[in-house]
Scaffold this motif. Structure first.
Motif, PDB file in Angstrom:
ATOM      1  N   PRO A  79       0.827  -1.213   0.000  1.00 39.20           N
ATOM      2  CA  PRO A  79       0.000   0.000   0.000  1.00 39.20           C
ATOM      3  C   PRO A  79       0.859   1.260   0.000  1.00 39.20           C
ATOM      4  CG  PRO A  79       0.055  -0.982   2.187  1.00 39.20           C
ATOM      5  CD  PRO A  79       0.763  -1.947   1.283  1.00 39.20           C
ATOM      6  N   VAL A  80       0.419   2.250  -0.767  1.00 37.75           N
ATOM      7  CA  VAL A  80       1.071   3.550  -0.780  1.00 37.75           C
ATOM      8  C   VAL A  80       0.516   4.370   0.383  1.00 37.75           C
ATOM      9  CG1 VAL A  80       1.465   5.656  -2.114  1.00 37.75           C
ATOM     10  CG2 VAL A  80       1.372   3.439  -3.260  1.00 37.75           C
ATOM     11  N   ALA A  81       1.396   5.026   1.105  1.00 36.45           N
ATOM     12  CA  ALA A  81       0.951   5.833   2.240  1.00 36.45           C
ATOM     13  C   ALA A  81      -0.038   6.892   1.776  1.00 36.45           C
ATOM     14  CB  ALA A  81       2.155   6.483   2.919  1.00 36.45           C
ATOM     15  N   ALA A  82      -1.056   7.158   2.580  1.00 40.27           N
ATOM     16  CA  ALA A  82      -2.108   8.100   2.201  1.00 40.27           C
ATOM     17  C   ALA A  82      -1.522   9.481   1.944  1.00 40.27           C
ATOM     18  CB  ALA A  82      -3.172   8.158   3.296  1.00 40.27           C
ATOM     19  N   ASP A  83      -0.613   9.939   2.815  1.00 36.51           N
ATOM     20  CA  ASP A  83      -0.002  11.254   2.620  1.00 36.51           C
ATOM     21  C   ASP A  83       0.819  11.301   1.342  1.00 36.51           C
ATOM     22  OD1 ASP A  83      -0.920  12.727   4.923  1.00 36.51           O
ATOM     23  OD2 ASP A  83       0.321  11.384   6.130  1.00 36.51           O
ATOM     24  N   THR A  84       1.535  10.221   1.052  1.00 34.89           N
ATOM     25  CA  THR A  84       2.340  10.176  -0.168  1.00 34.89           C
ATOM     26  C   THR A  84       1.458  10.261  -1.401  1.00 34.89           C
ATOM     27  OG1 THR A  84       4.003   8.819   0.961  1.00 34.89           O
ATOM     28  CG2 THR A  84       4.030   8.819  -1.459  1.00 34.89           C
ATOM     29  N   ALA A  85       0.350   9.519  -1.388  1.00 34.23           N
ATOM     30  CA  ALA A  85      -0.560   9.550  -2.536  1.00 34.23           C
ATOM     31  C   ALA A  85      -1.119  10.951  -2.760  1.00 34.23           C
ATOM     32  CB  ALA A  85      -1.696   8.550  -2.328  1.00 34.23           C
ATOM     33  N   LEU A  86      -1.517  11.637  -1.677  1.00 30.50           N
ATOM     34  CA  LEU A  86      -2.076  12.978  -1.830  1.00 30.50           C
ATOM     35  C   LEU A  86      -1.016  13.982  -2.260  1.00 30.50           C
ATOM     36  CD1 LEU A  86      -4.561  13.237   1.188  1.00 30.50           C
ATOM     37  CD2 LEU A  86      -4.994  12.530  -1.168  1.00 30.50           C
ATOM     38  N   ASP A  87       0.213  13.816  -1.764  1.00 33.07           N
ATOM     39  CA  ASP A  87       1.278  14.728  -2.168  1.00 33.07           C
ATOM     40  C   ASP A  87       1.570  14.587  -3.657  1.00 33.07           C
ATOM     41  OD1 ASP A  87       1.511  15.749   0.362  1.00 33.07           O
ATOM     42  OD2 ASP A  87       3.144  14.405   0.960  1.00 33.07           O
ATOM     43  N   LYS A  88       1.667  13.358  -4.155  1.00 36.32           N
ATOM     44  CA  LYS A  88       1.927  13.153  -5.577  1.00 36.32           C
ATOM     45  C   LYS A  88       0.766  13.648  -6.424  1.00 36.32           C
ATOM     46  CE  LYS A  88       5.179   9.311  -5.335  1.00 36.32           C
ATOM     47  NZ  LYS A  88       5.492   7.943  -5.810  1.00 36.32           N
ATOM     48  N   LEU A  89      -0.427  13.454  -5.918  1.00 36.46           N
ATOM     49  CA  LEU A  89      -1.602  13.922  -6.655  1.00 36.46           C
ATOM     50  C   LEU A  89      -1.606  15.443  -6.738  1.00 36.46           C
ATOM     51  CD1 LEU A  89      -4.035  12.433  -7.944  1.00 36.46           C
ATOM     52  CD2 LEU A  89      -5.332  12.988  -5.895  1.00 36.46           C
ATOM     53  N   GLY A  90      -1.225  16.112  -5.664  1.00 38.46           N
ATOM     54  CA  GLY A  90      -1.214  17.564  -5.660  1.00 38.46           C
ATOM     55  C   GLY A  90      -0.142  18.156  -6.551  1.00 38.46           C
ATOM     56  N   LYS A  91       0.960  17.423  -6.775  1.00 38.60           N
ATOM     57  CA  LYS A  91       2.022  17.930  -7.642  1.00 38.60           C
ATOM     58  C   LYS A  91       1.600  17.949  -9.110  1.00 38.60           C
ATOM     59  CE  LYS A  91       5.872  16.461  -4.682  1.00 38.60           C
ATOM     60  NZ  LYS A  91       7.069  15.587  -4.568  1.00 38.60           N
ATOM     61  N   VAL A  92       0.671  17.105  -9.454  1.00 39.71           N
ATOM     62  CA  VAL A  92       0.275  16.966 -10.867  1.00 39.71           C
ATOM     63  C   VAL A  92      -1.005  17.732 -11.157  1.00 39.71           C
ATOM     64  CG1 VAL A  92      -0.345  15.344 -12.681  1.00 39.71           C
ATOM     65  CG2 VAL A  92       1.416  14.740 -11.012  1.00 39.71           C
ATOM     66  N   TYR A  93      -2.026  17.531 -10.342  1.00 32.57           N
ATOM     67  CA  TYR A  93      -3.336  18.124 -10.603  1.00 32.57           C
ATOM     68  C   TYR A  93      -3.621  19.224  -9.579  1.00 32.57           C
ATOM     69  CZ  TYR A  93      -4.095  13.860 -13.331  1.00 32.57           C
ATOM     70  OH  TYR A  93      -3.988  12.837 -14.246  1.00 32.57           O
ATOM     71  N   ASN A  94      -4.107  20.351 -10.075  1.00 33.92           N
ATOM     72  CA  ASN A  94      -4.490  21.449  -9.183  1.00 33.92           C
ATOM     73  C   ASN A  94      -5.948  21.845  -9.385  1.00 33.92           C
ATOM     74  OD1 ASN A  94      -4.322  22.572 -11.683  1.00 33.92           O
ATOM     75  ND2 ASN A  94      -2.786  24.113 -11.176  1.00 33.92           N
ATOM     76  N   LYS A  95      -6.749  20.909  -9.893  1.00 29.11           N
ATOM     77  CA  LYS A  95      -8.148  21.210 -10.194  1.00 29.11           C
ATOM     78  C   LYS A  95      -9.061  21.024  -8.993  1.00 29.11           C
ATOM     79  CE  LYS A  95      -8.314  17.965 -13.301  1.00 29.11           C
ATOM     80  NZ  LYS A  95      -8.836  17.082 -14.368  1.00 29.11           N
ATOM     81  N   TRP A  96      -8.602  20.278  -7.968  1.00 28.62           N
ATOM     82  CA  TRP A  96      -9.474  19.948  -6.848  1.00 28.62           C
ATOM     83  C   TRP A  96      -9.247  20.904  -5.679  1.00 28.62           C
ATOM     84  CZ3 TRP A  96      -7.007  15.228  -8.860  1.00 28.62           C
ATOM     85  CH2 TRP A  96      -7.851  14.561  -9.756  1.00 28.62           C
ATOM     86  N   ARG A  97     -10.359  21.280  -5.064  1.00 29.44           N
ATOM     87  CA  ARG A  97     -10.277  22.173  -3.895  1.00 29.44           C
ATOM     88  C   ARG A  97      -9.790  21.429  -2.664  1.00 29.44           C
ATOM     89  NH1 ARG A  97     -13.278  26.902  -4.508  1.00 29.44           N
ATOM     90  NH2 ARG A  97     -12.325  27.428  -2.499  1.00 29.44           N
ATOM     91  N   GLY A  98     -10.086  20.159  -2.596  1.00 34.73           N
ATOM     92  CA  GLY A  98      -9.660  19.365  -1.451  1.00 34.73           C
ATOM     93  C   GLY A  98      -9.553  17.902  -1.828  1.00 34.73           C
ATOM     94  N   THR A  99      -8.625  17.190  -1.189  1.00 34.18           N
ATOM     95  CA  THR A  99      -8.460  15.750  -1.399  1.00 34.18           C
ATOM     96  C   THR A  99      -8.331  15.080  -0.042  1.00 34.18           C
ATOM     97  OG1 THR A  99      -6.057  16.052  -1.654  1.00 34.18           O
ATOM     98  CG2 THR A  99      -7.385  15.955  -3.673  1.00 34.18           C
ATOM     99  N   ALA A 100      -8.704  13.807  -0.012  1.00 34.68           N
ATOM    100  CA  ALA A 100      -8.644  13.066   1.246  1.00 34.68           C
ATOM    101  C   ALA A 100      -8.588  11.582   0.951  1.00 34.68           C
ATOM    102  CB  ALA A 100      -9.853  13.387   2.124  1.00 34.68           C
ATOM    103  N   VAL A 101      -8.082  10.843   1.928  1.00 36.19           N
ATOM    104  CA  VAL A 101      -8.097   9.377   1.895  1.00 36.19           C
ATOM    105  C   VAL A 101      -8.835   8.928   3.145  1.00 36.19           C
ATOM    106  CG1 VAL A 101      -6.742   7.267   1.892  1.00 36.19           C
ATOM    107  CG2 VAL A 101      -5.937   9.253   0.610  1.00 36.19           C
ATOM    108  N   ILE A 102      -9.860   8.101   2.988  1.00 37.17           N
ATOM    109  CA  ILE A 102     -10.672   7.659   4.121  1.00 37.17           C
ATOM    110  C   ILE A 102     -10.742   6.142   4.141  1.00 37.17           C
ATOM    111  CG2 ILE A 102     -12.065   9.763   4.090  1.00 37.17           C
ATOM    112  CD1 ILE A 102     -14.289   8.154   2.754  1.00 37.17           C
ATOM    113  N   ASP A 103     -11.035   5.636   5.322  1.00 39.50           N
ATOM    114  CA  ASP A 103     -11.315   4.211   5.495  1.00 39.50           C
ATOM    115  C   ASP A 103     -12.818   4.030   5.336  1.00 39.50           C
ATOM    116  OD1 ASP A 103     -11.810   1.638   6.373  1.00 39.50           O
ATOM    117  OD2 ASP A 103     -10.197   1.702   7.866  1.00 39.50           O
TER     118      ASP A 103
END
Length: 747
Positions: A79-103
């Motif tokens: 599994p990719v760490a939740a923070d790592t996934a969001l950081d990589k996502l934020g470096k590429v896409y800036n269209k979303w106002r907010g992102t999150a990973v939930i259980d």
């Protein structure tokens, strides 16, 4: 009595058709008050709304698929760490106002970035989708493969703003996780002004987003939303809107005053049956409205239509009278005379006929009557009884064509001086601007996809690529990394039809992994920096590619080459005329499907080059009404604005639409006039041609046969070709021939 047929049906049909054409001329050339200009403006608003609906749906769909593909790239045994996934996502896409990973099992928030996401309505749907089956008896998850992400949904914030929530399963490990992103529901990229409003509404007519001046009344917005939310029933044009759309004229002040009207266009941002569109189920519609000032001009053609119909009515009566006097009546009289001679009634001479063919046949019958009385056959010259029947038909045709040809070719021509409302010129600019924005966003989205792939490709390069003393074990790891990269590239190419090839370049520009067609990166050239680049300026096919550097990849770069047909699909817009995508030197990169293009050719007109140069200089969309001696056209140019990966391209979208394609009153009058002329030509040619084939040609042949029989030809058997007046005369001549051929020579 002759059998039915012959001259009567075509003459009667000609009269009936000409009367019908005269009535249609008076009807279709009537005045159409308050209709012409309104129709053109309303149709233009509908096209603007369709452009907006397609742009809105494409933007929302791209947001959904981007998140799903990004989540899929993070999949793996670990599994990719939740923070790592969001950081990589934020470096590429800036269209979303907010992102999150939930259980999704217990609703625990594992990581978040940006604004707070309203998770309450989402968690309810997630629990309903996952159900109790996702957790086993020991409380552990049954596996992420069973997790189903809910469909995109709209959430209303307390501030009144609307957010679209998008989810995607984040696979990896033994516990399911859900990647969530929230985006602003913005109006489509259509430029507004002081008179235009743009609304995004749901199926109930509630305004979710707006731009432009506020709308005073929204009752028509609810009506348009209900209509746009109806079922999809039409097959779209290439690049066109697949579903419900339309227009209406709303009155905002009551009464009949022309300055209180609003032209409204609406279109549903839904999906057609069988079409895969994640955002198509949200029930959104785009509504555009523009104030219409002044009364629309109406072309006055009623008097012209009445005069033209009256002239045709007179010609119809004259032509019918002439044909009855010169063709139908002589035929009936010839039939009666030949029947009398066939019965042996020889006491009266055959009457004299007018007209060349009837006179010849009458003279032959008179000679046959005398031969039946005992005179010897003598060869005489042809009787010249006046004008021939074929000439009569030709003269009648010329008279009718003299009425129809000017209507078809000359009268009521709109030319290049037609009155075009300024609103149509503005709409051409706005639609061209929307097309440019659509292409720009699509290219930027493509670069973002390539950049997300670069993030994944870069994950396997750290720690090995910079080690100069790497041994054979590291070489094996590098080979494994290359195979893994190729798998990622093939998946990207399969899921992104916009690319013709996806590949990885090293720091020197050498291809180290690829999928799809042969790369067209210039040989020996180092990779371009992060951007969308134009790879050639000549050749049979333009080459455009998105470059994204691999993080910590020692110069490695992921390249996605765009398919030229993808660019063609981006600029294909029905109702916009000819559309071209051009580079900074005005060379054609792509054009709409209907007209096609030759790569890197020049724009077809100096006025288009001047317009494109002016638009580039001012960095703003421009539109003009271009007039020539015989025609006029709406031309517009819109450069790429807004930056992004395409900032260095300096491309533009240029469009041109002949005003003759618009539903303006002048062109409507011209088409109706041409229709009347065409109907007149059709009626004249059809009926007179029918008369010539069925009557005139057999009549001329009958004259030759009658003269041959009168000259002594007793061996040629005469038989009728048609059961009509001419055929009846032929049968009577055959009876006379048989009687004259007997040995006695007489009764």
């Amino acid at each position: 009595m002759p059998l039915l047929g012959g001259a009567r049906p075509p003459i009667a049909a000609l009269l009936a058709l000409l009367l019908a054409v005269a009535g249609a001329t008076a009807l279709v050339l009537g005045d159409r008050d308050r209709a012409g200009t309104d129709t053109a403006v309303l149709g233009s608003q509908q096209r603007v709304a369709e452009d907006g609906a397609l742009s809105l749906r494409a933007s929302l769909d791209e947001s959904v698929t981007d998140l799903q593909r990004a989540a899929a790239l993070f999949a793996g045994p670990e599994p990719v760490a939740a923070d790592t996934a969001l950081d990589k996502l934020g470096k590429v896409y800036n269209k979303w106002r907010g992102t999150a990973v939930i259980d999704p099992v217990d609703g625990t928030l594992l990581a978040a970035r940006g604004e707070n996401i309203p998770l309450a309505p989402l968690l309810k749907d997630v629990k309903g989708a996952t159900g109790a089956g996702n957790a086993g008896k020991d409380g552990k998850s049954a596996g992420p493969g069973e997790l189903t992400a809910p469909a995109p949904q709209l959430v209303r914030l307390r501030s009144g703003e609307t957010r679209m929530l998008v989810t995607a399963p984040l696979r990896g490990g033994d516990r399911p996780r859900l990647l969530v992103a929230s985006g602003t529901l913005n109006v489509p990229g259509i430029s507004t002004g002081e008179n235009r409003s743009l609304l995004v509404v749901d199926s109930a007519g509630t305004v979710l987003a707006s731009d432009g001046p506020p709308v005073a009344r929204t009752s028509w917005a609810k009506q348009a939303a209900r209509t746009a939310a109806s079922n999809f029933t039409r097959t779209p044009e290439p690049g066109g809107h697949p579903g419900a759309s339309g227009h209406l004229m709303a009155r905002t002040g009551g009464g009949d005053s022309g300055d209180r009207r609003t032209a409204v266009g609406y279109a549903a941002a839904g999906r057609a049956p069988g079409e895969n569109s994640p955002a198509g189920g949200l029930g959104l519609s785009v509504i555009t409205s523009v104030k219409v000032t002044g009364d629309p001009a109406a072309v006055r053609t009623q008097a012209f239509g009445l005069v033209a119909a009256g002239v045709l009515l007179v010609l119809a009566l004259v032509v019918t009278w002439v044909l009855m006097r010169t063709v139908q009546r002589p035929l009936l009289q010839l039939y009666l005379e030949s029947r009398r001679l066939g019965r042996g009634e020889l006491d009266r001479p055959v009457r004299r006929f007018r007209g060349r063919e009837p006179a010849r046949i009458g003279a032959a019958l008179e000679s046959l009557r005398r031969q039946s009385l005992g005179e010897r056959p003598t060869r005489t010259g042809r009787a010249r009884g006046g004008f021939g029947t074929r000439g009569t038909v030709i003269v009648c045709g010329v008279l009718l064509l003299a009425w129809a040809a000017p209507l078809l070719l000359l009268l009521n021509r709109a030319g290049g001086s037609v009155t075009v409302p300024k609103q149509l010129v503005e709409d051409q600019r706005r639609r061209t601007d929307t097309a440019a924005d659509r292409v720009r966003k699509a290219l930027n989205e493509g670069w973002a996809d390539v950049a997300s792939v670069a993030q994944i490709v870069g994950a396997g390069t750290k720690g090995t690529k910079n080690d100069k003393d790497a041994g054979s074990g590291d070489a094996k790891d590098a080979a494994k990394d290359t195979a893994a990269d190729r798998t990622v590239l093939e998946t990207t190419l399969r899921e992104h039809p916009r690319y013709r090839a996806v590949y990885v370049l090293d720091g020197d520009g050498k291809v180290v992994a690829r999928a799809g067609a042969s790369p067209r990166h210039p040989a020996g050239r180092k990779p371009y920096p992060d951007s969308v680049a134009q790879l050639n300026t000549s050749g049979k096919e333009p080459a455009v590619a998105a470059y994204a550097a691999v993080p910590d990849g020692n110069g490695r770069t992921v390249v996605g080459e765009y398919d030229p047909q993808f660019l063609v699909s981006m600029v294909t817009r029905p109702g916009l005329g000819q559309v071209w995508l051009v580079d900074k030197k005005h060379r054609v990169i792509a054009a709409d499907r209907q007209h096609g293009f030759r790569a890197f050719s020049k724009l077809p007109g100096g006025h288009l080059d001047s317009l494109a140069a002016k638009a580039r200089k001012d960095s703003d969309g421009k539109a003009v009404l271009h007039r020539s001696a015989r025609s006029a056209s709406l031309a517009a140019a819109a450069p790429f604005t807004g930056g992004g990966a395409v900032k260095g391209l300096e491309w533009q979208v240029v469009s041109e639409q002949p005003t003759s394609w618009l539903k303006l009153p002048e062109y409507t009058a011209e088409r109706h006039t041409m229709l009347a002329g065409l109907l007149g030509v059709t009626a004249a040619v059809a009926c007179l041609g029918w008369l010539h084939i069925i009557v005139i040609r057999p009549l001329r042949s009958l004259a030759d046969k009658a003269e041959a029989l009168a000259a002594g030809d007793r061996k040629t058997v005469l038989f009728p070709q048609h059961h009509d007046e001419v055929g009846a005369v032929v049968r009577n001549l055959e009876l006379i021939r048989q009687r004259l051929a007997r040995p006695s020579g007489r009764n």
